[in-house]
Design a protein around this motif. Structure first.
Motif, mmCIF file in Angstrom:
data_model
loop_
_atom_site.group_PDB
_atom_site.id
_atom_site.type_symbol
_atom_site.label_atom_id
_atom_site.label_comp_id
_atom_site.label_asym_id
_atom_site.label_seq_id
_atom_site.Cartn_x
_atom_site.Cartn_y
_atom_site.Cartn_z
ATOM 1 N N LEU A 63 0.844 -1.189 0.000
ATOM 2 C CA LEU A 63 0.000 0.000 0.000
ATOM 3 C C LEU A 63 0.877 1.236 0.000
ATOM 4 O O LEU A 63 2.016 1.223 0.463
ATOM 5 C CB LEU A 63 -0.952 0.002 1.189
ATOM 6 C CG LEU A 63 -0.362 0.070 2.581
ATOM 7 C CD1 LEU A 63 -0.290 1.506 3.065
ATOM 8 C CD2 LEU A 63 -1.216 -0.744 3.535
ATOM 9 N N HIS A 64 0.334 2.288 -0.554
ATOM 10 C CA HIS A 64 1.009 3.586 -0.602
ATOM 11 C C HIS A 64 -0.023 4.611 -0.161
ATOM 12 O O HIS A 64 -1.106 4.711 -0.752
ATOM 13 C CB HIS A 64 1.498 3.869 -2.027
ATOM 14 C CG HIS A 64 2.350 5.083 -2.156
ATOM 15 N ND1 HIS A 64 3.537 5.249 -1.473
ATOM 16 C CD2 HIS A 64 2.209 6.195 -2.914
ATOM 17 C CE1 HIS A 64 4.084 6.401 -1.813
ATOM 18 N NE2 HIS A 64 3.289 7.005 -2.681
ATOM 19 N N ALA A 65 0.277 5.347 0.901
ATOM 20 C CA ALA A 65 -0.632 6.369 1.422
ATOM 21 C C ALA A 65 -0.112 7.745 1.031
ATOM 22 O O ALA A 65 1.075 8.038 1.176
ATOM 23 C CB ALA A 65 -0.732 6.253 2.937
ATOM 24 N N VAL A 66 -1.026 8.580 0.520
ATOM 25 C CA VAL A 66 -0.674 9.918 0.068
ATOM 26 C C VAL A 66 -1.557 10.919 0.798
ATOM 27 O O VAL A 66 -2.779 10.730 0.886
ATOM 28 C CB VAL A 66 -0.892 10.055 -1.457
ATOM 29 C CG1 VAL A 66 -0.639 11.465 -1.923
ATOM 30 C CG2 VAL A 66 -0.018 9.070 -2.219
ATOM 31 N N ALA A 67 -0.947 11.978 1.315
ATOM 32 C CA ALA A 67 -1.700 13.057 1.950
ATOM 33 C C ALA A 67 -1.097 14.382 1.493
ATOM 34 O O ALA A 67 0.060 14.675 1.791
ATOM 35 C CB ALA A 67 -1.637 12.937 3.473
ATOM 36 N N ASP A 68 -1.868 15.137 0.743
ATOM 37 C CA ASP A 68 -1.415 16.432 0.247
ATOM 38 C C ASP A 68 -2.520 17.448 0.506
ATOM 39 O O ASP A 68 -3.431 17.609 -0.307
ATOM 40 C CB ASP A 68 -1.085 16.349 -1.238
ATOM 41 C CG ASP A 68 -0.607 17.673 -1.795
ATOM 42 O OD1 ASP A 68 0.064 18.427 -1.061
ATOM 43 O OD2 ASP A 68 -0.921 17.970 -2.960
ATOM 44 N N GLU A 69 -2.449 18.088 1.667
ATOM 45 C CA GLU A 69 -3.504 19.020 2.068
ATOM 46 C C GLU A 69 -3.646 20.179 1.092
ATOM 47 O O GLU A 69 -4.762 20.538 0.720
ATOM 48 C CB GLU A 69 -3.222 19.551 3.472
ATOM 49 C CG GLU A 69 -4.333 20.431 3.994
ATOM 50 C CD GLU A 69 -4.106 20.865 5.428
ATOM 51 O OE1 GLU A 69 -4.763 21.831 5.824
ATOM 52 O OE2 GLU A 69 -3.287 20.256 6.127
ATOM 53 N N SER A 70 -2.539 20.752 0.656
ATOM 54 C CA SER A 70 -2.633 21.907 -0.236
ATOM 55 C C SER A 70 -3.260 21.530 -1.578
ATOM 56 O O SER A 70 -3.985 22.326 -2.167
ATOM 57 C CB SER A 70 -1.257 22.542 -0.445
ATOM 58 O OG SER A 70 -0.394 21.646 -1.104
ATOM 59 N N GLY A 71 -2.989 20.328 -2.051
ATOM 60 C CA GLY A 71 -3.565 19.874 -3.312
ATOM 61 C C GLY A 71 -4.901 19.183 -3.167
ATOM 62 O O GLY A 71 -5.550 18.843 -4.148
ATOM 63 N N GLY A 72 -5.317 18.957 -1.929
ATOM 64 C CA GLY A 72 -6.622 18.360 -1.684
ATOM 65 C C GLY A 72 -6.719 16.895 -2.064
ATOM 66 O O GLY A 72 -7.759 16.445 -2.531
ATOM 67 N N LEU A 73 -5.651 16.132 -1.860
ATOM 68 C CA LEU A 73 -5.679 14.705 -2.170
ATOM 69 C C LEU A 73 -5.236 13.912 -0.953
ATOM 70 O O LEU A 73 -4.165 14.159 -0.384
ATOM 71 C CB LEU A 73 -4.740 14.372 -3.335
ATOM 72 C CG LEU A 73 -4.541 12.883 -3.632
ATOM 73 C CD1 LEU A 73 -5.849 12.238 -4.090
ATOM 74 C CD2 LEU A 73 -3.451 12.678 -4.672
ATOM 75 N N PHE A 74 -6.066 12.961 -0.575
ATOM 76 C CA PHE A 74 -5.752 11.991 0.462
ATOM 77 C C PHE A 74 -6.145 10.643 -0.119
ATOM 78 O O PHE A 74 -7.270 10.482 -0.603
ATOM 79 C CB PHE A 74 -6.542 12.280 1.746
ATOM 80 C CG PHE A 74 -6.280 13.660 2.279
ATOM 81 C CD1 PHE A 74 -5.274 13.873 3.202
ATOM 82 C CD2 PHE A 74 -7.018 14.746 1.838
ATOM 83 C CE1 PHE A 74 -5.012 15.146 3.691
ATOM 84 C CE2 PHE A 74 -6.765 16.023 2.314
ATOM 85 C CZ PHE A 74 -5.757 16.220 3.246
ATOM 86 N N GLY B 211 -8.718 21.669 -0.896
ATOM 87 C CA GLY B 211 -7.450 22.169 -0.395
ATOM 88 C C GLY B 211 -7.622 22.908 0.915
ATOM 89 O O GLY B 211 -8.718 23.042 1.456
ATOM 90 N N SER B 212 -6.523 23.406 1.443
ATOM 91 C CA SER B 212 -6.538 23.997 2.782
ATOM 92 C C SER B 212 -7.365 25.271 2.864
ATOM 93 O O SER B 212 -8.050 25.508 3.866
ATOM 94 C CB SER B 212 -5.111 24.251 3.259
ATOM 95 O OG SER B 212 -4.391 25.016 2.323
ATOM 96 N N MET B 213 -7.351 26.106 1.846
ATOM 97 C CA MET B 213 -8.153 27.338 1.879
ATOM 98 C C MET B 213 -9.649 27.008 1.840
ATOM 99 O O MET B 213 -10.444 27.633 2.545
ATOM 100 C CB MET B 213 -7.773 28.268 0.723
ATOM 101 C CG MET B 213 -6.364 28.826 0.852
ATOM 102 S SD MET B 213 -6.057 29.666 2.431
ATOM 103 C CE MET B 213 -7.119 31.076 2.291
ATOM 104 N N ARG B 214 -10.017 26.041 1.027
ATOM 105 C CA ARG B 214 -11.416 25.628 0.961
ATOM 106 C C ARG B 214 -11.868 25.048 2.309
ATOM 107 O O ARG B 214 -12.991 25.288 2.748
ATOM 108 C CB ARG B 214 -11.613 24.600 -0.158
ATOM 109 C CG ARG B 214 -13.007 24.072 -0.313
ATOM 110 C CD ARG B 214 -13.939 25.142 -0.810
ATOM 111 N NE ARG B 214 -15.299 24.641 -0.843
ATOM 112 C CZ ARG B 214 -16.264 25.216 -1.493
ATOM 113 N NH1 ARG B 214 -16.037 26.315 -2.189
ATOM 114 N NH2 ARG B 214 -17.462 24.712 -1.464
#
Length: 160
Positions: free
Chosen positions: A67-78, A132-135
């Motif tokens: 498994l590969h877990a991705v978390a990118d708050e600024s890009g809005g992808l988890f 994303g974080s602003m939203r």
């Protein structure tokens, strides 16, 4: 275009902008940070690593569930990505992926004897797409004013 195809496109569009995540085997859930290279057409993720790593040693006898877990708050992808991790000796793919970041880890460049290419063939993914974080901040503030629950985006699963 079907909903599944649209969701897959949104997923790949965001994943291609993310540089790293946490990779590990299902049988031994010790995740380690790894830079990935998204391969939309191949429905895979590629990794450039060293032969002496635990992951390389673990899949030396053949591919294993990973498994590969991705978390990118600024890009809005988890996302949690599942598939089979295996070693690869695809020199053409290595040439395609090679960059200044990878070269920083290997003194002899693409010819370094410690270099190992790995491929995660994706089977499925659970994905959360947000604004994303602003939203997120906007939705929280709006919920405080209106009393409505914040809209945190989409959640869906994909099969590859």
């Amino acid at each position: 275009m079907t909903d599944h195809e649209e969701q897959a496109d949104r997923f790949w569009d965001r994943l291609e902008k993310v540089n790293s995540g946490m990779l590990g085997l299902v049988e031994a859930p010790r995740l380690v940070p790894m830079s990935h290279y998204a391969d939309r057409e191949g429905r895979a993720l590629w990794f450039i690593t060293a032969k002496g790593t635990d992951l390389v040693q673990a899949v030396a006898g053949g591919g294993k569930p990973a498994l590969h877990a991705v978390a990118d708050e600024s890009g809005g992808l988890f996302a949690r990505l599942d598939g089979t991790l295996a070693l690869s000796d695809d020199r053409a793919k290595l040439d395609e992926l090679w960059n200044s970041v990878a070269s920083a880890w290997f003194e002899e460049g693409k010819q370094d004897p410690d270099l190992q290419l790995m491929r995660l063939d994706l089977a499925g993914a659970e994905i959360w797409l947000t604004g994303g974080s602003m939203r997120f901040l906007y939705e929280i503030a709006k919920s405080k004013v209106t009393g409505a629950k914040p809209d945190m985006g989409e959640h869906f699963a994909l099969s590859f």
